[in-house]
Design a protein around this motif. Structure first.
Motif, PDB file in Angstrom:
ATOM      1  N   ASP A 129      17.142  71.543   8.336  1.00  0.00           N
ATOM      2  CA  ASP A 129      16.908  72.450   9.461  1.00  0.00           C
ATOM      3  C   ASP A 129      15.414  72.685   9.631  1.00  0.00           C
ATOM      4  N   VAL A 130      14.858  72.171  10.718  1.00  0.00           N
ATOM      5  CA  VAL A 130      13.427  72.350  10.996  1.00  0.00           C
ATOM      6  C   VAL A 130      13.193  73.113  12.290  1.00  0.00           C
ATOM      7  N   MET A 131      14.259  73.470  13.030  1.00  0.00           N
ATOM      8  CA  MET A 131      14.122  74.095  14.349  1.00  0.00           C
ATOM      9  C   MET A 131      14.658  75.521  14.355  1.00  0.00           C
ATOM     10  N   ASP A 132      14.064  76.332  15.216  1.00  0.00           N
ATOM     11  CA  ASP A 132      14.608  77.673  15.425  1.00  0.00           C
ATOM     12  C   ASP A 132      15.735  77.623  16.456  1.00  0.00           C
ATOM     13  N   ASP A 133      16.235  78.776  16.838  1.00  0.00           N
ATOM     14  CA  ASP A 133      17.372  78.830  17.758  1.00  0.00           C
ATOM     15  C   ASP A 133      17.003  78.480  19.192  1.00  0.00           C
ATOM     16  N   HIS A 134      15.714  78.211  19.448  1.00  0.00           N
ATOM     17  CA  HIS A 134      15.283  77.800  20.783  1.00  0.00           C
ATOM     18  C   HIS A 134      14.881  76.324  20.825  1.00  0.00           C
ATOM     19  N   GLY A 135      15.095  75.604  19.725  1.00  0.00           N
ATOM     20  CA  GLY A 135      14.803  74.171  19.715  1.00  0.00           C
ATOM     21  C   GLY A 135      13.359  73.829  19.451  1.00  0.00           C
ATOM     22  N   MET A 136      12.599  74.749  18.878  1.00  0.00           N
ATOM     23  CA  MET A 136      11.195  74.492  18.553  1.00  0.00           C
ATOM     24  C   MET A 136      11.014  74.390  17.052  1.00  0.00           C
ATOM     25  N   ALA A 137      10.021  73.584  16.665  1.00  0.00           N
ATOM     26  CA  ALA A 137       9.749  73.370  15.245  1.00  0.00           C
ATOM     27  C   ALA A 137       8.252  73.238  15.038  1.00  0.00           C
ATOM     28  N   ARG A 138       7.831  73.418  13.831  1.00  0.00           N
ATOM     29  CA  ARG A 138       6.469  73.103  13.430  1.00  0.00           C
ATOM     30  C   ARG A 138       6.453  71.666  12.910  1.00  0.00           C
ATOM     31  N   THR A 139       5.447  70.911  13.330  1.00  0.00           N
ATOM     32  CA  THR A 139       5.323  69.537  12.838  1.00  0.00           C
ATOM     33  C   THR A 139       5.262  69.512  11.322  1.00  0.00           C
ATOM     34  N   SER A 140       4.609  70.509  10.744  1.00  0.00           N
ATOM     35  CA  SER A 140       4.497  70.560   9.290  1.00  0.00           C
ATOM     36  C   SER A 140       5.871  70.708   8.634  1.00  0.00           C
ATOM     37  N   ASP A 141       6.796  71.404   9.292  1.00  0.00           N
ATOM     38  CA  ASP A 141       8.150  71.528   8.733  1.00  0.00           C
ATOM     39  C   ASP A 141       8.898  70.204   8.830  1.00  0.00           C
ATOM     40  N   VAL A 142       8.685  69.466   9.905  1.00  0.00           N
ATOM     41  CA  VAL A 142       9.316  68.144  10.035  1.00  0.00           C
ATOM     42  C   VAL A 142       8.786  67.207   8.947  1.00  0.00           C
ATOM     43  N   ILE A 143       7.496  67.277   8.691  1.00  0.00           N
ATOM     44  CA  ILE A 143       6.916  66.459   7.623  1.00  0.00           C
ATOM     45  C   ILE A 143       7.490  66.873   6.269  1.00  0.00           C
ATOM     46  N   ALA A 144       7.656  68.175   6.055  1.00  0.00           N
ATOM     47  CA  ALA A 144       8.248  68.647   4.795  1.00  0.00           C
ATOM     48  C   ALA A 144       9.664  68.122   4.628  1.00  0.00           C
ATOM     49  N   ALA A 145      10.429  68.080   5.719  1.00  0.00           N
ATOM     50  CA  ALA A 145      11.792  67.541   5.653  1.00  0.00           C
ATOM     51  C   ALA A 145      11.766  66.055   5.334  1.00  0.00           C
ATOM     52  N   ALA A 146      10.827  65.329   5.941  1.00  0.00           N
ATOM     53  CA  ALA A 146      10.698  63.900   5.652  1.00  0.00           C
ATOM     54  C   ALA A 146      10.339  63.677   4.182  1.00  0.00           C
ATOM     55  N   GLU A 147       9.474  64.541   3.648  1.00  0.00           N
ATOM     56  CA  GLU A 147       9.120  64.427   2.232  1.00  0.00           C
ATOM     57  C   GLU A 147      10.339  64.677   1.349  1.00  0.00           C
ATOM     58  N   TRP A 148      11.183  65.639   1.732  1.00  0.00           N
ATOM     59  CA  TRP A 148      12.404  65.919   0.968  1.00  0.00           C
ATOM     60  C   TRP A 148      13.318  64.693   0.970  1.00  0.00           C
ATOM     61  N   VAL A 149      13.464  64.047   2.128  1.00  0.00           N
ATOM     62  CA  VAL A 149      14.277  62.829   2.193  1.00  0.00           C
ATOM     63  C   VAL A 149      13.714  61.773   1.257  1.00  0.00           C
ATOM     64  N   TYR A 150      12.401  61.605   1.271  1.00  0.00           N
ATOM     65  CA  TYR A 150      11.768  60.612   0.409  1.00  0.00           C
ATOM     66  C   TYR A 150      12.056  60.903  -1.065  1.00  0.00           C
ATOM     67  N   GLN A 151      11.957  62.146  -1.438  1.00  0.00           N
ATOM     68  CA  GLN A 151      12.141  62.514  -2.845  1.00  0.00           C
ATOM     69  C   GLN A 151      13.600  62.448  -3.287  1.00  0.00           C
ATOM     70  N   ASN A 152      14.524  62.592  -2.356  1.00  0.00           N
ATOM     71  CA  ASN A 152      15.947  62.671  -2.694  1.00  0.00           C
ATOM     72  C   ASN A 152      16.771  61.511  -2.146  1.00  0.00           C
ATOM     73  N   ARG A 153      16.110  60.491  -1.638  1.00  0.00           N
ATOM     74  CA  ARG A 153      16.833  59.412  -0.971  1.00  0.00           C
ATOM     75  C   ARG A 153      17.786  58.678  -1.906  1.00  0.00           C
ATOM     76  N   GLN A 154      17.392  58.474  -3.140  1.00  0.00           N
ATOM     77  CA  GLN A 154      18.257  57.751  -4.075  1.00  0.00           C
ATOM     78  C   GLN A 154      19.389  58.639  -4.577  1.00  0.00           C
ATOM     79  N   ALA A 155      19.103  59.892  -4.830  1.00  0.00           N
ATOM     80  CA  ALA A 155      20.139  60.799  -5.339  1.00  0.00           C
ATOM     81  C   ALA A 155      21.284  60.951  -4.353  1.00  0.00           C
ATOM     82  N   TYR A 156      20.973  60.938  -3.044  1.00  0.00           N
ATOM     83  CA  TYR A 156      22.003  61.124  -2.022  1.00  0.00           C
ATOM     84  C   TYR A 156      22.299  59.836  -1.248  1.00  0.00           C
TER      85      TYR A 156
END
Length: 613
Positions: free
Chosen positions: A262-289
């Motif tokens: 979840d990187v967006m608020d209830d109006h469909g807006m996000a911070r680019t930094s939060d999207v990057i943080a989510a991408a980093e989480w995917v990178y770190q957990n890609r093999q586990a999941y």
């Protein structure tokens, strides 16, 4: 709706990157690309190695009794070859007793650097078995060194009479997704996880098996308001198109597991930094999941060069680590010609950028068009986007009833928990689901090969303005069965180098070297097109007429050139298409009959017998 082929199309030129794309053109051979990854069928051809004869150094707890060779089930063996370090649930049976099965596990696990993660879950004396978590690759050593075992996946158990996924909608037929449905159980274990970086997922609904397939959730946004689950509804809609499983509303990959970020608020807006943080989480957990596909139906609000944008670098990091990244092209197009695609991550040349097709209430591609608002054209670095297109107009998908999208557009609600929306946001997850289906059947494919398979079998859209659909509309089933997938990013891959600034395991793109080379060589991209890899392309000259990279459109935008906010990202949803269709795009008997006669959508013949090595 029929769209006028307007816009500035320029001279028709053959493309150094994609070639002329003649339908049924000359056979091309490619020494650079080679044969590509070994597909899942090919791996299955190796599976009799599971019955490996007892080796000289094999462990035998009862020397007086000769044991049969150990057997490993095909899906587990394929996983051992493709993701050997993945922690995997399996059941080890012994021809002796449960103690021998336990010893086999201990033999395999004894060298693990984190023994707490490899463990015995249960012991079953009456079937001489142990249920364990073990790294997938270790079954290969067990098969060679420890006879008398039968090792099988600790797979999910379905209810008797499992219903084949169904959809009443037109797009699964038009995009040739529907043939996957009959094989859902066959490929369930092999289907990778799709990460949805969006507004969250309302998981406890039939679309996601009442939450059973949403295997991880994490909230990154600090923006408010942000309701629990999915207060916007956008992420649930996207997830439903990619991997929904509700009756009559199946998505493209209804067996895929999902991760909700979840990187967006209830109006469909996000911070680019939060999207990057989510991408980093995917990178770190890609093999586990087992995350091998990620969908981003969003774009930044700041034009940029892909060589400078941190969001582009984040999605490239995923791409180079083996995660196929699918993104929306954006909803800022216009009917007068190309809009360009200046925003990250859709402007990144590596990822799969997707435009939106208007099916015009027909499964036949000759009646299709590209929606006026679907962005297309060159990026600020001269790359042509999107590469491919999929249905994105008048799409019906799941949403929470109290989310802001249905509350803002009550006239788009078509039933409890479902609404009709338009946008490249909803074309992208069709392609993400198709990518998961391709990987289920071809588990050794790289992201480059997934992209190549999708582009190779794309269908030319005669009504679409040149370039607006990329090479064309996806043909998912055909793409999942390509004999060999080309690499459309080959020219860029020469600039992918080892990364000595972080963990060193995933390479990075050397932007400086590419920029210097591109400035001094107008034909730098010629190596990505050679003679054999695109021998069965289905697009024509008209669909990819200009070069896919051109220095003429290369504007050197820098961060200092832009006054807009640099840390804002927004959804690519329902942007300005408030037209109510004459009828929802539902599959009618007439369209079903027409599709059955379409040679591009016809079922493929069965593959030839696999030759056992």
């Amino acid at each position: 709706m029929s769209r006028d082929n307007g816009g500035t199309h320029g001279e028709t030129r053959s493309s150094a990157l994609w070639g002329t794309g003649n339908r049924g053109g000359d056979s091309r051979a490619n020494a650079l690309w080679g044969k590509g990854g070994r597909g899942f069928i090919a791996i299955l051809g190796m599976l009799f190695v599971a019955a490996i004869p007892l080796a000289g150094g094999a462990v035998n707890s009862n020397p007086s009794k000769e044991k049969a060779p150990t057997y490993v089930d095909p899906v587990l063996l394929a996983k051992a070859h493709t993701t050997p370090h993945a922690l995997t649930k399996m059941i080890i049976q012994s021809s002796e007793d449960v103690g021998d099965a336990q010893k086999a596990f201990e033999y395999a696990a004894k060298k693990d650097e984190s023994p707490d993660r490899e463990r015995v879950k249960d012991r079953f004396g009456f079937v001489s078995s142990v249920a364990v978590t073990l790294r997938a690759g270790k079954v290969l050593n067990l098969a060679k060194k420890y006879p008398g075992l039968t090792i099988t996946s600790d797979a999910s158990v379905a209810l008797s009479g499992t219903v084949v996924p169904t959809s009443k909608h037109l797009w699964p037929t038009a995009e040739n997704v529907r043939p996957f449905y009959n094989d859902t159980e066959k490929y369930r274990a092999a289907t990778p996880t799709i990460a949805i970086i969006d507004s969250g997922i309302d998981k406890n609904r039939a679309d996601f098996d009442m939450g059973a397939r949403v295997i991880a959730e994490k909230v990154f946004t600090q923006l408010q308001p942000n309701s629990p689950g999915d207060g916007r509804g956008h992420g649930t809609f996207v997830a439903g198109i990619a991997a929904g499983s509700a009756p009559d509303n199946a998505g493209a990959a209804p067996a895929a597991k999902l991760v909700s970020l979840d990187v967006m608020d209830d109006h469909g807006m996000a911070r680019t930094s939060d999207v990057i943080a989510a991408a980093e989480w995917v990178y770190q957990n890609r093999q586990a999941y087992n995350i091998r596909v990620v969908n981003l139906s969003l774009h930044s609000t700041t034009p940029s060069n892909f060589t400078r944008d941190p969001l582009d670098r984040a999605v490239e990091k995923l791409w180079f680590s083996g995660v196929t990244v699918v993104v929306a092209s954006g909803n800022y197009g216009n009917a007068n010609g190309p809009s360009g695609v200046p925003f990250a991550p859709g402007n990144d040349p590596f990822v799969i950028t997707v435009g939106a097709v208007d099916l015009e209430n027909s499964a036949g591609v000759r009646k299709h068009d590209i929606a006026d608002w679907s962005a297309y054209g060159y990026t600020k670095d001269g790359f042509r986007k999107p590469e491919i297109a999929a249905a994105g107009r008048f799409v019906i998908g799941p949403v929470p009833g109290n989310a802001t999208l249905p509350l803002e557009r009550p006239d788009h609600v078509v039933g409890p928990g479902y609404m009709r929306l338009s946008g490249t946001s909803f074309a992208a997850p069709i392609v993400a689901g198709a990518a998961a289906q391709i990987l289920a059947r071809n588990p050794t494919f790289t992201p480059d090969q997934v992209k190549g398979a999708l582009m190779q079998k794309a269908r030319f859209i005669p009504e679409a303005p040149p370039g607006s659909a990329g090479v064309g509309e996806i043909n998912a089933d055909r793409s999942a069965n390509v004999p060999r997938a080309p690499n459309p990013n080959l020219a860029l891959n020469r600039f992918v180098v080892p990364d000595d600034t972080t963990d060193g395991t995933t390479p990075v793109f050397d932007a400086v070297s590419w920029s210097d080379f591109a400035k001094n060589s107008a034909s730098w991209d010629s190596a990505s097109w050679s003679d054999a890899s695109w021998s069965d392309v289905s697009w024509t000259d008209a669909s990819w007429s200009d070069v896919s990279w051109t220095d003429a459109s290369w504007s050197d935008v820098s961060w200092s050139d832009v006054l807009a906010a640099s840390d804002v990202t927004r959804e690519d949803a329902a942007g300005g298409d408030n037209t109510v269709p004459g009828s929802d795009y539902i599959l009618t008997p007439e369209e079903e009959a027409a599709a059955a006669l379409d040679p591009d959508l016809a079922p493929l013949p069965p593959p030839p017998p696999v030759e056992i090595p």
